[in-house]
Design a protein around this motif. Structure first.
Motif, PDB file in Angstrom:
ATOM      1  N   LEU A   1       0.624  -1.278  -0.105  1.00 23.55           N
ATOM      2  CA  LEU A   1       0.060  -0.100  -0.041  1.00 23.55           C
ATOM      3  C   LEU A   1       0.783   1.385   0.026  1.00 23.55           C
ATOM      4  N   GLY A   2       2.277   1.120  -0.281  1.00 25.51           N
ATOM      5  CA  GLY A   2       3.140   2.312  -0.367  1.00 25.51           C
ATOM      6  C   GLY A   2       3.665   2.855   0.969  1.00 25.51           C
ATOM      7  N   PHE A   3       3.280   1.898   2.056  1.00 30.70           N
ATOM      8  CA  PHE A   3       3.988   2.401   3.555  1.00 30.70           C
ATOM      9  C   PHE A   3       5.573   1.976   3.160  1.00 30.70           C
ATOM     10  N   ARG A   4       6.218   3.174   3.655  1.00 24.72           N
ATOM     11  CA  ARG A   4       7.782   2.867   3.622  1.00 24.72           C
ATOM     12  C   ARG A   4       8.229   2.977   5.123  1.00 24.72           C
ATOM     13  N   THR A   5       9.366   2.133   5.537  1.00 19.80           N
ATOM     14  CA  THR A   5      10.100   1.985   6.792  1.00 19.80           C
ATOM     15  C   THR A   5      11.120   3.143   6.950  1.00 19.80           C
ATOM     16  N   SER A   6      10.776   4.028   8.034  1.00 20.08           N
ATOM     17  CA  SER A   6      11.715   4.790   8.452  1.00 20.08           C
ATOM     18  C   SER A   6      12.711   4.447   9.385  1.00 20.08           C
TER      19      SER A   6
ATOM     20  N   TYR B   1       5.369   4.959   7.291  1.00 19.68           N
ATOM     21  CA  TYR B   1       5.048   6.056   7.283  1.00 19.68           C
ATOM     22  C   TYR B   1       4.223   6.448   5.794  1.00 19.68           C
ATOM     23  N   ARG B   2       3.396   6.878   5.488  1.00 16.97           N
ATOM     24  CA  ARG B   2       2.850   7.554   4.259  1.00 16.97           C
ATOM     25  C   ARG B   2       3.186   9.106   4.116  1.00 16.97           C
ATOM     26  N   LYS B   3       3.079  10.008   5.116  1.00 16.68           N
ATOM     27  CA  LYS B   3       2.919  11.392   5.095  1.00 16.68           C
ATOM     28  C   LYS B   3       4.001  12.220   4.805  1.00 16.68           C
ATOM     29  N   GLY B   4       5.154  11.464   4.699  1.00 19.11           N
ATOM     30  CA  GLY B   4       6.419  12.470   4.616  1.00 19.11           C
ATOM     31  C   GLY B   4       7.119  12.756   5.862  1.00 19.11           C
TER      32      GLY B   4
ATOM     33  N   HIS C   1       8.534  15.049  14.407  1.00 21.97           N
ATOM     34  CA  HIS C   1       9.221  14.042  13.657  1.00 21.97           C
ATOM     35  C   HIS C   1      10.242  14.918  12.840  1.00 21.97           C
ATOM     36  N   TYR C   2      11.113  14.201  11.963  1.00 22.00           N
ATOM     37  CA  TYR C   2      11.889  14.680  11.104  1.00 22.00           C
ATOM     38  C   TYR C   2      11.238  14.212   9.972  1.00 22.00           C
ATOM     39  N   THR C   3      11.840  14.902   8.676  1.00 25.79           N
ATOM     40  CA  THR C   3      11.137  14.539   7.186  1.00 25.79           C
ATOM     41  C   THR C   3      11.988  13.468   6.662  1.00 25.79           C
ATOM     42  N   THR C   4      11.048  12.504   5.922  1.00 24.75           N
ATOM     43  CA  THR C   4      11.479  11.315   5.471  1.00 24.75           C
ATOM     44  C   THR C   4      10.933  11.155   3.920  1.00 24.75           C
ATOM     45  N   ILE C   5      10.451  12.177   3.396  1.00 27.83           N
ATOM     46  CA  ILE C   5       9.860  12.322   2.110  1.00 27.83           C
ATOM     47  C   ILE C   5      10.709  11.781   0.925  1.00 27.83           C
ATOM     48  N   ASP C   6      11.882  12.165   1.032  1.00 30.46           N
ATOM     49  CA  ASP C   6      12.927  12.100  -0.073  1.00 30.46           C
ATOM     50  C   ASP C   6      13.154  10.661  -0.365  1.00 30.46           C
ATOM     51  N   ALA C   7      13.216   9.949  -1.668  1.00 28.66           N
ATOM     52  CA  ALA C   7      13.073   8.706  -1.798  1.00 28.66           C
ATOM     53  C   ALA C   7      14.677   7.932  -1.611  1.00 28.66           C
ATOM     54  N   GLU C   8      15.641   8.613  -1.674  1.00 27.99           N
ATOM     55  CA  GLU C   8      16.952   8.233  -1.511  1.00 27.99           C
ATOM     56  C   GLU C   8      17.116   7.850   0.154  1.00 27.99           C
ATOM     57  N   LEU C   9      16.207   8.275   0.989  1.00 24.61           N
ATOM     58  CA  LEU C   9      16.655   8.070   2.268  1.00 24.61           C
ATOM     59  C   LEU C   9      16.328   6.551   2.875  1.00 24.61           C
TER      60      LEU C   9
END
Length: 333
Positions: free
Chosen positions: A169-174, A189-192, A267-275
Motif C-alpha cells: 500500500l506504499g508504506f515505507r520504513t523509516s 509512514y505515508r505522510k512524509g 518528527h523529522y522529514t522522510t519524504i525523499d526517496a533516497e533515504l
C-alpha cells in the motif's frame, strides 16, 4: 529483511487520520482529553464526542463512543487522497479476500470499512467537514495543547507479514528494530515524516497507543502537571523521555478506560526517496530510550483490543528489557 515497498501503490493513502474508541463514560473521557491533552470538542451528538487537535481543521481525529461489553478500539482511520481511491481500495481488499463494505459515518464523506490481514478494523475516507483551526485561539487553550494526531502503534502476531501487506500500500520504513537478521518492529509512514503506523510483536491485533504532537517540549511536562491537577497523576505510565527510534521527546498516559495515548514533539522529514531506513539493535537499551529507565512491563504487553476481533498469539512472545528486569539486574550486580 525488510519487505518490498510499492512506490506506486494501487490507491493513495495519505496519512493516519483518526481513532474511534469505546469508553465506559463518554463525559469522563472527554474531560480527560480536553483538560489534560488539550483537545477541543467539535461536536457532541447522540452520546458521542468528536474531538480534534488545535491545528486540525477536519472535524475529528478522536471519537469517543459508549462501550458495549468493555472499553475497546472500534476502528482506526486513514485518509485517501481522492474519492476514486476508495473504489480502487474496495477492489484491492476484496481481491485479497479481506472484508470491505461501505458505511455511513457522521461528518465524513463516503467511507470504506476494511480489515487488514491481522483483523484490525480500518476506516478509509477522502474527506471530512472542515472547521476553523484553534491554534491561534490561545485564550481557549488547555492542557498539553495537543496539535494533531500523528500515528498509531499496533500489536500483531506477525509484524513481518503485516509489514509486507502495508508495503504493497506504499508504506515505507523509516526505522526498524531487528535482532540479527530478524525484523522485530517496523515504523512505517505515508505522510512524509517518519511515522504513521508502528507494527510491534505481541498478542493482537490490539491498539497499543495513538499519538498527538505538541508544539513545545514544555507541553510534555505540562501534560503530566495537568494530569496531576485533574486527578490522573497515576495515569502517567512512561516518560517523559527521549525515544531511541525517531529521537523525539515523549510521555505516555492511560486514559480513564486504560487506552494509551502519547504526546510528543514532532518528527523529522522522510519524504525523499533516497533515504534509507535506520536499523536499531533489539539488544541495545537505547532502542527504548536515549536516557532514563526502560518502560514498565505493562507498557509492552497491555493494549486495547479491537471490538469483536479475535486475538492471535505470536509463535514466540517478545522478551523486551522492562523496568522490572532492569531493576532486577541492578539488584544482582
Amino acid at each position: 529483511m525488510l519487505p518490498a515497498v510499492n512506490l506506486k501503490p494501487p490507491f493513495n493513502i495519505t496519512r493516519f487520520s483518526h481513532v474511534v474508541l469505546e469508553v465506559n463514560d463518554v463525559g469522563c473521557s472527554r474531560d480527560f482529553y480536553v483538560n489534560v491533552g488539550g483537545l477541543v470538542e467539535t461536536e457532541f451528538a447522540d452520546g458521542v464526542s468528536y474531538l480534534r487537535g488545535l491545528s486540525e481543521a477536519c472535524h475529528h481525529s478522536l471519537v469517543l463512543a459508549p462501550a458495549g461489553d468493555k472499553p475497546a478500539c472500534r476502528r482506526i482511520g486513514y485518509r485517501v487522497f481522492l474519492e476514486e481511491d476508495l473504489d480502487t481500495a474496495k477492489i484491492f481488499f476484496e481481491e485479497k479476500g479481506l472484508p470491505a463494505e461501505w458505511i455511513d459515518v457522521r461528518n465524513q464523506g463516503r467511507t470504506l470499512l476494511v480489515s487488514d490481514p491481522s483483523g484490525a478494523r480500518i476506516e478509509l475516507c477522502s474527506s471530512m467537514s472542515v472547521h476553523p483551526r484553534m491554534f491561534l485561539q490561545v485564550h481557549e487553550h488547555r492542557g498539553a495543547r495537543a496539535q494533531g494526531l500523528d500515528h498509531c502503534q499496533i500489536m500483531v502476531a506477525d509484524p513481518v507479514g503485516l509489514s509486507a501487506f502495508y508495503g504493497e500500500l506504499g508504506f515505507r520504513t523509516s526505522e526498524y528494530i531487528a535482532a540479527g537478521d530478524t525484523l522485530i518492529a517496523n515504523f512505517m509512514y505515508r505522510k512524509g515524516v517518519c511515522l504513521d503506523l508502528a507494527l510491534v510483536p505481541g498478542i493482537g491485533p490490539q491498539l497499543h497507543h495513538f499519538a498527538y504532537t505538541v508544539s513545545e517540549s514544555s507541553d510534555i511536562i505540562a501534560v503530566c502537571d495537568f494530569a496531576s491537577r485533574y486527578g490522573y497523576g497515576d495515569s502517567v505510565e512512561r516518560g517523559p523521555g527521549r525515544h531511541g527510534p525517531s529521537g523525539v521527546l515523549f510521555v505516555y498516559l492511560r486514559d480513564p478506560d486504560g487506552h494509551r495515548v502519547e504526546f510528543f514533539n514532532n518528527h523529522y522529514t522522510t519524504i525523499d526517496a533516497e533515504l534509507e531506513p535506520i536499523r536499531w539493535d533489539a539488544a541495545s537499551l537505547s532502542t527504548n530510550v536515549h536516557w532514563g529507565m526502560p518502560a514498565v512491563s505493562k507498557w509492552f504487553f497491555e493494549a486495547s483490543e479491537f471490538t469483536g476481533v479475535p486475538l492471535e498469539r505470536p509463535e514466540k512472545m517478545p522478551n523486551p528489557m522492562t523496568l522490572e528486569r532492569y531493576a532486577e539486574g541492578l539488584a544482582k550486580s
